[in-house]
Scaffold this motif. Structure first.
Motif, PDB file in Angstrom:
ATOM      1  N   ALA A  47       0.833  -1.205   0.000  1.00  0.00           N
ATOM      2  CA  ALA A  47       0.000   0.000   0.000  1.00  0.00           C
ATOM      3  C   ALA A  47       0.868   1.255   0.000  1.00  0.00           C
ATOM      4  O   ALA A  47       0.688   2.178   0.804  1.00  0.00           O
ATOM      5  CB  ALA A  47      -0.964   0.009   1.176  1.00  0.00           C
ATOM      6  N   VAL A  48       1.817   1.289  -0.927  1.00  0.00           N
ATOM      7  CA  VAL A  48       2.773   2.388  -1.034  1.00  0.00           C
ATOM      8  C   VAL A  48       2.846   2.838  -2.487  1.00  0.00           C
ATOM      9  O   VAL A  48       2.879   2.010  -3.404  1.00  0.00           O
ATOM     10  CB  VAL A  48       4.172   1.960  -0.543  1.00  0.00           C
ATOM     11  CG1 VAL A  48       5.228   2.976  -0.948  1.00  0.00           C
ATOM     12  CG2 VAL A  48       4.175   1.772   0.967  1.00  0.00           C
ATOM     13  N   VAL A  49       2.896   4.150  -2.710  1.00  0.00           N
ATOM     14  CA  VAL A  49       3.132   4.708  -4.034  1.00  0.00           C
ATOM     15  C   VAL A  49       4.283   5.698  -3.928  1.00  0.00           C
ATOM     16  O   VAL A  49       4.324   6.522  -3.013  1.00  0.00           O
ATOM     17  CB  VAL A  49       1.860   5.364  -4.622  1.00  0.00           C
ATOM     18  CG1 VAL A  49       1.353   6.498  -3.744  1.00  0.00           C
ATOM     19  CG2 VAL A  49       2.108   5.838  -6.050  1.00  0.00           C
ATOM     20  N   VAL A  50       5.256   5.578  -4.836  1.00  0.00           N
ATOM     21  CA  VAL A  50       6.452   6.411  -4.820  1.00  0.00           C
ATOM     22  C   VAL A  50       6.510   7.208  -6.113  1.00  0.00           C
ATOM     23  O   VAL A  50       6.508   6.627  -7.205  1.00  0.00           O
ATOM     24  CB  VAL A  50       7.732   5.564  -4.670  1.00  0.00           C
ATOM     25  CG1 VAL A  50       8.959   6.471  -4.618  1.00  0.00           C
ATOM     26  CG2 VAL A  50       7.656   4.683  -3.434  1.00  0.00           C
ATOM     27  N   VAL A  51       6.544   8.528  -5.989  1.00  0.00           N
ATOM     28  CA  VAL A  51       6.690   9.415  -7.148  1.00  0.00           C
ATOM     29  C   VAL A  51       8.133   9.890  -7.201  1.00  0.00           C
ATOM     30  O   VAL A  51       8.669  10.397  -6.200  1.00  0.00           O
ATOM     31  CB  VAL A  51       5.743  10.622  -7.044  1.00  0.00           C
ATOM     32  CG1 VAL A  51       5.967  11.583  -8.217  1.00  0.00           C
ATOM     33  CG2 VAL A  51       4.285  10.156  -7.001  1.00  0.00           C
ATOM     34  N   ARG A  52       8.764   9.715  -8.359  1.00  0.00           N
ATOM     35  CA  ARG A  52      10.152  10.122  -8.536  1.00  0.00           C
ATOM     36  C   ARG A  52      10.216  11.239  -9.571  1.00  0.00           C
ATOM     37  O   ARG A  52       9.566  11.159 -10.625  1.00  0.00           O
ATOM     38  CB  ARG A  52      11.009   8.938  -8.972  1.00  0.00           C
ATOM     39  CG  ARG A  52      10.886   7.729  -8.032  1.00  0.00           C
ATOM     40  CD  ARG A  52      11.806   6.595  -8.435  1.00  0.00           C
ATOM     41  NE  ARG A  52      11.481   5.365  -7.708  1.00  0.00           N
ATOM     42  CZ  ARG A  52      11.855   5.103  -6.462  1.00  0.00           C
ATOM     43  NH1 ARG A  52      12.570   5.997  -5.815  1.00  0.00           N
ATOM     44  NH2 ARG A  52      11.514   3.977  -5.873  1.00  0.00           N
ATOM     45  N   THR A  53      11.005  12.268  -9.276  1.00  0.00           N
ATOM     46  CA  THR A  53      11.114  13.412 -10.169  1.00  0.00           C
ATOM     47  C   THR A  53      12.558  13.627 -10.584  1.00  0.00           C
ATOM     48  O   THR A  53      13.495  13.194  -9.901  1.00  0.00           O
ATOM     49  CB  THR A  53      10.590  14.692  -9.491  1.00  0.00           C
ATOM     50  OG1 THR A  53      11.396  14.986  -8.353  1.00  0.00           O
ATOM     51  CG2 THR A  53       9.147  14.518  -9.056  1.00  0.00           C
ATOM     52  N   ALA A  54      12.727  14.348 -11.697  1.00  0.00           N
ATOM     53  CA  ALA A  54      14.071  14.636 -12.192  1.00  0.00           C
ATOM     54  C   ALA A  54      14.749  15.708 -11.351  1.00  0.00           C
ATOM     55  O   ALA A  54      15.970  15.741 -11.251  1.00  0.00           O
ATOM     56  CB  ALA A  54      13.992  15.083 -13.650  1.00  0.00           C
ATOM     57  N   GLN A  55      13.960  16.590 -10.716  1.00  0.00           N
ATOM     58  CA  GLN A  55      14.516  17.677  -9.928  1.00  0.00           C
ATOM     59  C   GLN A  55      14.244  17.433  -8.446  1.00  0.00           C
ATOM     60  O   GLN A  55      13.281  16.780  -8.070  1.00  0.00           O
ATOM     61  CB  GLN A  55      13.875  19.021 -10.324  1.00  0.00           C
ATOM     62  CG  GLN A  55      13.923  19.310 -11.819  1.00  0.00           C
ATOM     63  CD  GLN A  55      12.701  18.764 -12.557  1.00  0.00           C
ATOM     64  OE1 GLN A  55      11.858  18.104 -11.971  1.00  0.00           O
ATOM     65  NE2 GLN A  55      12.642  19.044 -13.846  1.00  0.00           N
ATOM     66  N   LYS A  56      15.110  17.991  -7.600  1.00  0.00           N
ATOM     67  CA  LYS A  56      14.826  17.998  -6.181  1.00  0.00           C
ATOM     68  C   LYS A  56      13.687  18.974  -5.913  1.00  0.00           C
ATOM     69  O   LYS A  56      13.505  19.953  -6.631  1.00  0.00           O
ATOM     70  CB  LYS A  56      16.065  18.408  -5.383  1.00  0.00           C
ATOM     71  CG  LYS A  56      17.166  17.353  -5.379  1.00  0.00           C
ATOM     72  CD  LYS A  56      18.306  17.773  -4.471  1.00  0.00           C
ATOM     73  CE  LYS A  56      19.384  16.687  -4.415  1.00  0.00           C
ATOM     74  NZ  LYS A  56      20.506  17.073  -3.523  1.00  0.00           N
ATOM     75  N   THR A  57      12.913  18.700  -4.863  1.00  0.00           N
ATOM     76  CA  THR A  57      11.794  19.578  -4.516  1.00  0.00           C
ATOM     77  C   THR A  57      12.022  20.165  -3.133  1.00  0.00           C
ATOM     78  O   THR A  57      12.943  19.772  -2.420  1.00  0.00           O
ATOM     79  CB  THR A  57      10.474  18.789  -4.517  1.00  0.00           C
ATOM     80  OG1 THR A  57      10.490  17.862  -3.429  1.00  0.00           O
ATOM     81  CG2 THR A  57      10.291  18.033  -5.823  1.00  0.00           C
ATOM     82  N   ASP A  58      11.148  21.123  -2.748  1.00  0.00           N
ATOM     83  CA  ASP A  58      11.279  21.766  -1.442  1.00  0.00           C
ATOM     84  C   ASP A  58      10.295  21.178  -0.432  1.00  0.00           C
ATOM     85  O   ASP A  58       9.823  21.871   0.450  1.00  0.00           O
ATOM     86  CB  ASP A  58      11.063  23.278  -1.566  1.00  0.00           C
ATOM     87  CG  ASP A  58       9.670  23.623  -2.059  1.00  0.00           C
ATOM     88  OD1 ASP A  58       8.942  22.708  -2.500  1.00  0.00           O
ATOM     89  OD2 ASP A  58       9.305  24.807  -1.993  1.00  0.00           O
ATOM     90  N   PHE A  59       9.996  19.877  -0.570  1.00  0.00           N
ATOM     91  CA  PHE A  59       8.967  19.290   0.284  1.00  0.00           C
ATOM     92  C   PHE A  59       9.358  19.264   1.754  1.00  0.00           C
ATOM     93  O   PHE A  59       8.501  19.266   2.628  1.00  0.00           O
ATOM     94  CB  PHE A  59       8.609  17.879  -0.183  1.00  0.00           C
ATOM     95  CG  PHE A  59       9.774  16.926  -0.246  1.00  0.00           C
ATOM     96  CD1 PHE A  59      10.209  16.254   0.874  1.00  0.00           C
ATOM     97  CD2 PHE A  59      10.410  16.690  -1.451  1.00  0.00           C
ATOM     98  CE1 PHE A  59      11.284  15.380   0.808  1.00  0.00           C
ATOM     99  CE2 PHE A  59      11.485  15.809  -1.527  1.00  0.00           C
ATOM    100  CZ  PHE A  59      11.923  15.151  -0.391  1.00  0.00           C
ATOM    101  N   GLU A  60      10.665  19.255   2.053  1.00  0.00           N
ATOM    102  CA  GLU A  60      11.038  19.263   3.462  1.00  0.00           C
ATOM    103  C   GLU A  60      10.523  20.525   4.153  1.00  0.00           C
ATOM    104  O   GLU A  60      10.014  20.484   5.272  1.00  0.00           O
ATOM    105  CB  GLU A  60      12.566  19.180   3.617  1.00  0.00           C
ATOM    106  CG  GLU A  60      13.160  17.861   3.144  1.00  0.00           C
ATOM    107  CD  GLU A  60      13.590  17.899   1.695  1.00  0.00           C
ATOM    108  OE1 GLU A  60      13.169  18.839   0.976  1.00  0.00           O
ATOM    109  OE2 GLU A  60      14.340  16.997   1.285  1.00  0.00           O
ATOM    110  N   GLN A  61      10.642  21.665   3.480  1.00  0.00           N
ATOM    111  CA  GLN A  61      10.130  22.913   4.030  1.00  0.00           C
ATOM    112  C   GLN A  61       8.608  22.880   4.102  1.00  0.00           C
ATOM    113  O   GLN A  61       8.003  23.333   5.074  1.00  0.00           O
ATOM    114  CB  GLN A  61      10.596  24.096   3.175  1.00  0.00           C
ATOM    115  CG  GLN A  61      10.093  25.460   3.661  1.00  0.00           C
ATOM    116  CD  GLN A  61      10.655  25.839   5.006  1.00  0.00           C
ATOM    117  OE1 GLN A  61      11.731  25.388   5.380  1.00  0.00           O
ATOM    118  NE2 GLN A  61       9.919  26.655   5.754  1.00  0.00           N
TER     119      GLN A  61
END
Length: 295
Positions: free
Chosen positions: A89-103
């Motif tokens: 029950a896991v979905v992983v989205v991978r992107t070419a760029q780093k994102t600011d999700f930590e903030q």
């Protein structure tokens, strides 16, 4: 005859509903369908983001749409892969760029969405910069035709209830219909589908069975869809935000009746409401098949 939708519910999918026995109001034994909900954990580039309660269909669309509507993905970002593990029950989205999700994860706002919808980051980030299509039009003939088409769809709502539906339409034709236990999930699935298929929003109409809250307006504006319609009512902040963004906001839309509280200039009244046939109320009666079988 209405053309088949590009995406629409499959009420016969055994993974989405379950038969349960109980007693009805007379004390008689009854068997009915109930909607299945289960947790789905979303990761973005290896970082756990959120666990959502969902019916489990179209996990890739839900994941991408959620990240877009939370501002963790930008429309121009490149998604390199979406991996779904049904057993975990896991979905992983991978992107070419780093994102600011930590903030983004440091700031959480509880929303009014069903099933405990949570928005991360600043809900209003970029809202004032969005320019919705000024030449978009909503003809009342399209509105009534769209409602008739949606009203005849086979849906999980008719099969089991306890679910919200959302439709992406062009003129009077529904293109995509999504359902989930929370209306925000159904919205996000459509957002994800639009991103993946590169579908333009400028000439689209968004329909929902859920309330027109601030969250719904913000998501419609983020998706750059100029017209938002609901069977349900409004919140005051939703109306204020829609007026600020020049979003056409139409609610209490049942049968031949509706109320528009924002973006009214887009509406073209080209149909006599008295000529519109009455809505079949059976479509909106929860568990209608069971009710008819018991009558």
């Amino acid at each position: 005859m209405t053309a088949p939708l590009l995406v629409q519910p499959d009420p016969s999918d055994p993974r989405l509903t379950r038969r349960v026995t109980g007693l009805d109001h007379t004390g008689q034994a009854v068997e009915t369908s109930v909607t299945v909900e289960a947790p789905l954990t979303l990761y973005l580039n290896g970082q756990e983001i959120v666990t959502m309660m969902t019916i489990g269909d179209r996990p890739a669309d839900l994941a991408i749409g959620y990240l877009l509507n939370q501002g963790m993905l930008a429309p121009g970002d490149t998604v390199t892969a979406v991996d779904y593990d049904e057993d975990l029950a896991v979905v992983v989205v991978r992107t070419a760029q780093k994102t600011d999700f930590e903030q983004k994860l440091r700031k959480r706002t509880q929303t009014s969405g069903c099933a405990q919808g949570t928005a991360f980051g600043d809900l209003m980030e970029g809202f004032a910069d969005v320019r919705l299509a000024p030449d978009a039009v909503l003809r009342t003939s399209w509105l009534y035709g769209m409602l008739r088409a949606i009203n005849t769809l086979p849906t999980l709502y008719l099969e089991a209830g306890a679910i919200h539906g959302c439709a992406l339409c062009r003129q009077d034709a529904p293109l995509v219909y999504m359902e989930d236990v929370g209306r925000h999930n159904a919205v996000d699935k459509i957002a994800g589908w639009m991103f993946t298929t590169k579908t333009s929003p400028e000439d689209k109409i968004f329909y929902t069975t859920g309330r027109l809250t601030s969250e719904m307006v913000i998501k419609a504006v983020r998706m750059r869809i100029p017209i938002l319609i609901s069977r349900s009512g409004f919140t005051a902040w939703a109306v204020d935000l829609a007026r600020e963004a020049n979003l056409t906001l139409v609610g209490r839309c049942k049968g031949k009746r509706f109320v528009a509280l924002a973006g009214e200039s887009r509406i073209v009244f080209d149909t006599d409401p008295d000529a519109v046939p009455p809505e079949d109320a059976r479509h909106w009666r929860r568990n209608s098949r069971d009710a008819e079988a018991a009558s």
